[in-house]
Design an enzyme around this catalytic site. Sequence first.
Site, PDB file in Angstrom:
ATOM      1  N   GLY A  46      -1.676 -67.382  75.521  1.00 61.60           N
ATOM      2  CA  GLY A  46      -1.911 -66.123  74.852  1.00 61.60           C
ATOM      3  C   GLY A  46      -2.182 -66.352  73.375  1.00 61.60           C
TER       4      GLY A  46
ATOM      5  N   THR B  37      -5.364 -70.886  66.165  1.00 59.33           N
ATOM      6  CA  THR B  37      -4.419 -71.494  65.239  1.00 59.33           C
ATOM      7  C   THR B  37      -4.794 -72.956  65.025  1.00 59.33           C
ATOM      8  OG1 THR B  37      -2.075 -71.661  64.637  1.00 59.33           O
ATOM      9  CG2 THR B  37      -2.662 -72.270  66.894  1.00 59.33           C
TER      10      THR B  37
ATOM     11  N   CYS C  62      -4.521 -66.763  63.788  1.00 58.30           N
ATOM     12  CA  CYS C  62      -4.008 -65.802  64.773  1.00 58.30           C
ATOM     13  C   CYS C  62      -4.824 -64.515  64.794  1.00 58.30           C
ATOM     14  CB  CYS C  62      -2.527 -65.507  64.538  1.00 58.30           C
ATOM     15  SG  CYS C  62      -1.493 -66.980  64.590  1.00 58.30           S
TER      16      CYS C  62
END
Length: 245
Positions: A91, A95, A194
């Site tokens: 998920g 990053t 993110c």
Amino acid sequence: MKQQIIVNDLGRIPYRDAWDLQEKLLREGTDAKAAAREAGAGTIPQTRHHLLFCEHPPVYTLGKSGDMDHLLVSDADLAAKGIQFVQTNRGGDITFHGEGQIVGYPILDLERFYTDIGRYLRNLEEVIIRTIGEYGLAGERSKGETGVWLDPSIPGRARKICAMGVRCSRWVTMHGFALNVNTDLSYFNNIVPCGIQDKSVTSLQKETGRTLPEEEVRARIVHHFSEIFDAEMVRGALFPAGADI
């Protein structure tokens, strides 16, 4: 009776190799659960819990719901900088993993703890919050944004110190968290970390003003992991001799 979690340190390992190992351990867990179901009621699955630590060579990873537009450099730029790019099945969005970062991959059978992914993520956050608290930092959660933050409610000051993203199959988990300890934060300039536009990224080194011993930080993570999950942490065959867990 407490669950046992086997702790191993993979050292510096390419992202894909660590991913393959996680998939192998996850399949062992799901296969054991399938075999127990076939054997009938009362059969206890022979699943094992793992916590893998590692450090990756520079790599950007994109979660299954991530946006490629959050990678701000071209393939040619990545090659020139010696940075890999991997699309993953975890998920979260995009990053960075690299030197000076403690990456933790828990492979847990949540059916032997609790069947609640939200609770699992909050518990992972709590492990990191308690760990960085030992360095004088007040880690917090940011509503709707998984991970651990500093000053998340203060505009212009919110910064992320630990990213998280997981996958779960038949209640067996994989992927996990990445805590910036002595990380070169300039790598985050090439992405929208993110997928969040208005918040920055930080590290323990930046916040404390000193380089921290990563073995010490890792040992504190293990200690708090044991507390939060009420588990017994045991040394695995791949954990360095003499190193604390």
